[in-house]
Design a protein around this motif. Structure first.
Motif, PDB file in Angstrom:
ATOM      1  N   UNK A  93       0.823  -1.226   0.000  1.00  0.00           N
ATOM      2  CA  UNK A  93       0.000   0.000   0.000  1.00  0.00           C
ATOM      3  C   UNK A  93       0.851   1.267   0.000  1.00  0.00           C
ATOM      4  N   UNK A  94       1.731   1.370  -0.988  1.00  0.00           N
ATOM      5  CA  UNK A  94       2.599   2.550  -1.080  1.00  0.00           C
ATOM      6  C   UNK A  94       1.962   3.702  -1.850  1.00  0.00           C
ATOM      7  N   UNK A  95       0.897   3.429  -2.590  1.00  0.00           N
ATOM      8  CA  UNK A  95       0.276   4.459  -3.421  1.00  0.00           C
ATOM      9  C   UNK A  95      -1.105   4.797  -2.892  1.00  0.00           C
ATOM     10  N   UNK A  96      -1.370   6.083  -2.784  1.00  0.00           N
ATOM     11  CA  UNK A  96      -2.668   6.521  -2.268  1.00  0.00           C
ATOM     12  C   UNK A  96      -3.695   6.565  -3.399  1.00  0.00           C
ATOM     13  N   UNK A  97      -4.867   6.048  -3.119  1.00  0.00           N
ATOM     14  CA  UNK A  97      -5.957   6.128  -4.078  1.00  0.00           C
ATOM     15  C   UNK A  97      -6.600   7.513  -4.081  1.00  0.00           C
ATOM     16  N   UNK A 198      -0.962  30.209   0.615  1.00  0.00           N
ATOM     17  CA  UNK A 198       0.238  29.612   0.033  1.00  0.00           C
ATOM     18  C   UNK A 198       0.635  28.341   0.782  1.00  0.00           C
ATOM     19  N   UNK A 199       0.561  28.380   2.095  1.00  0.00           N
ATOM     20  CA  UNK A 199       0.907  27.208   2.912  1.00  0.00           C
ATOM     21  C   UNK A 199      -0.120  26.090   2.702  1.00  0.00           C
ATOM     22  N   UNK A 200      -1.401  26.451   2.611  1.00  0.00           N
ATOM     23  CA  UNK A 200      -2.450  25.445   2.398  1.00  0.00           C
ATOM     24  C   UNK A 200      -2.254  24.726   1.063  1.00  0.00           C
ATOM     25  N   UNK A 201      -1.940  25.472   0.010  1.00  0.00           N
ATOM     26  CA  UNK A 201      -1.718  24.863  -1.303  1.00  0.00           C
ATOM     27  C   UNK A 201      -0.475  23.980  -1.272  1.00  0.00           C
ATOM     28  N   UNK A 202       0.572  24.431  -0.585  1.00  0.00           N
ATOM     29  CA  UNK A 202       1.784  23.619  -0.454  1.00  0.00           C
ATOM     30  C   UNK A 202       1.471  22.288   0.224  1.00  0.00           C
ATOM     31  N   UNK A 203       0.647  22.328   1.264  1.00  0.00           N
ATOM     32  CA  UNK A 203       0.255  21.093   1.954  1.00  0.00           C
ATOM     33  C   UNK A 203      -0.499  20.161   1.010  1.00  0.00           C
ATOM     34  N   UNK A 204      -1.367  20.726   0.164  1.00  0.00           N
ATOM     35  CA  UNK A 204      -2.085  19.917  -0.812  1.00  0.00           C
ATOM     36  C   UNK A 204      -1.149  19.285  -1.826  1.00  0.00           C
ATOM     37  N   UNK A 205      -0.148  20.037  -2.270  1.00  0.00           N
ATOM     38  CA  UNK A 205       0.814  19.505  -3.229  1.00  0.00           C
ATOM     39  C   UNK A 205       1.619  18.354  -2.673  1.00  0.00           C
ATOM     40  N   UNK A 210       2.992  14.525  -4.240  1.00  0.00           N
ATOM     41  CA  UNK A 210       4.188  13.735  -3.953  1.00  0.00           C
ATOM     42  C   UNK A 210       4.744  14.107  -2.587  1.00  0.00           C
ATOM     43  N   UNK A 211       4.720  13.209  -1.596  1.00  0.00           N
ATOM     44  CA  UNK A 211       5.184  13.546  -0.240  1.00  0.00           C
ATOM     45  C   UNK A 211       6.619  14.060  -0.193  1.00  0.00           C
ATOM     46  N   UNK A 212       7.492  13.544  -1.055  1.00  0.00           N
ATOM     47  CA  UNK A 212       8.892  13.968  -1.008  1.00  0.00           C
ATOM     48  C   UNK A 212       9.091  15.413  -1.475  1.00  0.00           C
ATOM     49  N   UNK A 213       8.100  15.975  -2.138  1.00  0.00           N
ATOM     50  CA  UNK A 213       8.233  17.362  -2.587  1.00  0.00           C
ATOM     51  C   UNK A 213       8.159  18.356  -1.438  1.00  0.00           C
ATOM     52  N   UNK A 214       7.984  17.880  -0.218  1.00  0.00           N
ATOM     53  CA  UNK A 214       7.918  18.771   0.937  1.00  0.00           C
ATOM     54  C   UNK A 214       9.168  19.627   1.036  1.00  0.00           C
ATOM     55  N   UNK A 215      10.313  19.076   0.640  1.00  0.00           N
ATOM     56  CA  UNK A 215      11.559  19.847   0.691  1.00  0.00           C
ATOM     57  C   UNK A 215      11.489  21.055  -0.236  1.00  0.00           C
ATOM     58  N   UNK A 262       0.708   7.439   2.483  1.00  0.00           N
ATOM     59  CA  UNK A 262       1.716   8.496   2.612  1.00  0.00           C
ATOM     60  C   UNK A 262       2.789   8.069   3.605  1.00  0.00           C
ATOM     61  N   UNK A 263       2.362   7.558   4.747  1.00  0.00           N
ATOM     62  CA  UNK A 263       3.302   7.095   5.764  1.00  0.00           C
ATOM     63  C   UNK A 263       4.070   5.871   5.278  1.00  0.00           C
ATOM     64  N   UNK A 264       3.378   4.958   4.610  1.00  0.00           N
ATOM     65  CA  UNK A 264       4.047   3.750   4.099  1.00  0.00           C
ATOM     66  C   UNK A 264       5.151   4.097   3.114  1.00  0.00           C
ATOM     67  N   UNK A 265       4.884   5.077   2.249  1.00  0.00           N
ATOM     68  CA  UNK A 265       5.880   5.478   1.258  1.00  0.00           C
ATOM     69  C   UNK A 265       7.107   6.090   1.923  1.00  0.00           C
ATOM     70  N   UNK A 266       6.863   6.928   2.938  1.00  0.00           N
ATOM     71  CA  UNK A 266       7.973   7.558   3.646  1.00  0.00           C
ATOM     72  C   UNK A 266       8.791   6.524   4.412  1.00  0.00           C
TER      73      UNK A 266
END
Length: 567
Positions: A93-97, A198-205, A210-215, A262-266
């Protein structure tokens, strides 16, 4: 006689005492009196809309992950058939539906409207992706024009429209593309002085995309928190908790167990020491070469932005630097990872256009007398003339790259469309694909009359996707043939090749025999040229050069073959 006077240069103390404490804006430019509101929305929306529509209708499929991890699960939700990868096994379950369901909001009504014409559904979803890109990039262009003037915004708009990287990434069905949309919109809201949004949209992205795009989102997020801590923090927290909860519920519905993809992927990639190197590794210069191919001189200029910052500090620091800084953070971080792919750079693609535009716009500042903002010396005038020339050169190279990719590698997407003309092939036709499995353009391009698509053994020893198994539970299944070590399963290949009704094969100038060469067993029903990457010179295969592109490059034939009935 007219009295001759020499204009006194302002001293540093004069400049200090008369400078404005507010952030720099386009009104601080010489000769700007205010009253110009910047771009209206019409021009960016129309310009980007035309180019994104062209991308949606002509873009190729650049990555097999796009097909098997996103198009195929969506096809299963719509038509109850499609290929499943090990990442979608409920065991991993690495990919979110959630990301798939978001696009299903368009796919489901399109499937009802177009019925059996699945190809139209495919392009409807692509147009939707292009629309998301249009809205996000148009917002960025308008924000730049209102903050820094129309020239910088115009250069950025031209590059967003025509740069090869943006042209291809904007309509790719990938989480990294969704993060790219969020990056453009979040940056625009930051320039519109809406830090909470801006922060809300960043959280959505990060969460939907892609969770790794947090950086990549950290600079805008941190500076937005610095500006409006309470509002931005609450906005980001509420958005993150809401989307994470929604992702949890959606994953429970499809995986039939409580899990967070999301957690599984991380955990798999960070804490668990994920083995992405099993899927290929590249050298440390991969992204530099890739960035030049997709952005040419634009990429080089973008990297030089930090070098011109001391000269243009008043104009671009801190706001524009905050927006552009993810280029350096992301490139440095991703270059350290052994497994590299072109799509990993998608989140920063719009920022590359902004950074390069800022450098081009600053050309005259390299030669202007800093004590005389109205300096019109010869060098300044030459620098101003260079701006449109350099921009034009970038756009020409971009078009050459886009043309070469589309015309050189579009055969896999186009050849499957010929299947709709051969629905008289028998009761349950079987489409067989060998070494070309990684260019399979998704089940959306396979007509319903085709009973199944099967892989045949051409030497690949990794794990291939399997059809979703409704007997084992469909999306909630944990089939025993899946593993996270990229180890092939003995069940993935069709053993009896006589069952193949159709065959897709790429025939190149190689010394080994091809199955389709047996004209007693197969007839060619469609064939299209395909650029042979190994035998074509890099400079000619990468960029279209008039008259030389076809002469210097070597082409194979991408074929759709049909079995000849035995008499």
């Amino acid at each position: 006689m007219a009295q001759m006077t020499r204009q006194r240069r302002s001293s540093p103390m004069d400049l200090h005492t008369t400078s404005s404490p507010r952030p720099y804006s386009k009104l601080d430019k010489p000769g700007k009196s205010g009253g110009d509101p910047g771009f209206r929305w019409f021009l960016p929306l129309v310009s980007l809309g035309v180019l994104r529509y062209m991308s949606a209708t002509s873009n190729i499929l650049h990555d097999c992950d796009e097909v098997f991890n996103y198009w195929e699960p969506l096809h299963f939700l719509l038509y109850n058939s499609g290929f499943q990868t090990w990442e979608y096994s409920s065991q991993f379950a690495l990919r979110s539906y959630l990301y798939i369901v978001f696009h299903n909001l368009v796919g489901w009504p399109a499937s009802l409207w177009f019925g059996e014409e699945k190809v139209r559904v495919f392009y409807a979803i692509r147009i939707f992706l292009g629309l998301l890109s249009v809205i996000a990039d148009a917002a960025l262009v308008v924000a730049l024009s209102r903050k820094y003037g129309k020239r910088l915004a115009s250069y950025t708009l031209a590059m967003l429209c025509l740069a090869s990287g943006c042209f291809f990434a904007s309509t790719s069905f990938l989480p990294s593309s969704f993060s790219m949309y969020a990056m453009s919109l979040s940056s625009a809201l930051f320039l519109f002085e809406k830090p909470a949004a801006a922060v809300a949209v960043a959280a959505g992205g990060v969460i939907i995309g892609w969770p790794f795009s947090i950086l990549a989102f950290l600079p805008v997020t941190i500076y937005s928190l610095y500006r409006r801590l309470n509002y931005a923090f609450v906005s980001g927290l509420v958005t993150s908790v809401t989307l994470l909860a929604l992702s949890l519920l959606v994953d429970y519905f499809y995986y039939k167990r409580w899990t967070s993809s999301v957690l599984n992927l991380l955990i798999y990639n960070v804490i668990g020491g994920g083995e992405s190197h099993l899927y290929g590794t590249e050298g440390s210069t991969f992204y530099l070469r890739n960035g030049f191919n997709n952005f040419n001189l634009c990429f080089i200029l973008a990297l030089l932005f930090i070098a011109i910052l001391p000269i243009a500090k008043k104009k671009y620091a801190p706001e524009l630097f905050v927006i552009i800084s993810p280029i350096y953070l992301w490139l440095a971080f991703m270059s350290l990872q052994p497994h590299k792919e072109e799509r990993f750079l998608y989140p920063i693609y719009p920022l590359i256009c902004v950074a390069a535009s800022a450098v081009i716009e600053s050309f005259p500042d390299f030669f202007r007398d800093k004590y005389n903002p109205n300096d019109h010396s010869l060098l300044v005038m030459i620098a101003k003339t260079l701006r449109p020339l350099v921009l034009g050169l970038i756009l020409c190279f971009s078009h050459a790259r886009t043309f070469s990719i589309i015309h050189g590698y579009s055969a896999p997407l186009e050849i499957y469309k010929h299947l709709e003309h051969h629905d008289d092939a028998g009761e349950v036709p079987v489409l067989c694909v060998g070494s070309e499995w990684h260019r399979f353009p998704s089940s959306f391009l396979v007509p319903d009359y085709v009973g199944e698509v099967r892989w045949i053994d051409d030497g690949f020893r990794g794990l291939l996707p399997f059809p979703f198994n409704s007997t084992l539970g469909g999306t909630s299944a944990a089939p025993p043939y899946f593993n996270n070590k990229n180890q092939a399963s003995h069940q993935q290949y069709l053993q009896d090749l006589d069952k193949c009704t159709f065959l897709v094969e790429l025939q190149l100038q190689r010394p080994h025999a091809y199955r389709g060469s047996d004209l007693k067993s197969w007839e060619v029903v469609a064939a299209l040229p395909y650029l042979d990457r190994e035998l074509s010179p890099p400079k000619y295969r990468s960029f279209f050069v008039p008259y030389l592109w076809q002469q210097k490059n070597v082409f194979g034939l991408y074929k759709l073959l049909k079995r000849i009935p035995k008499t």
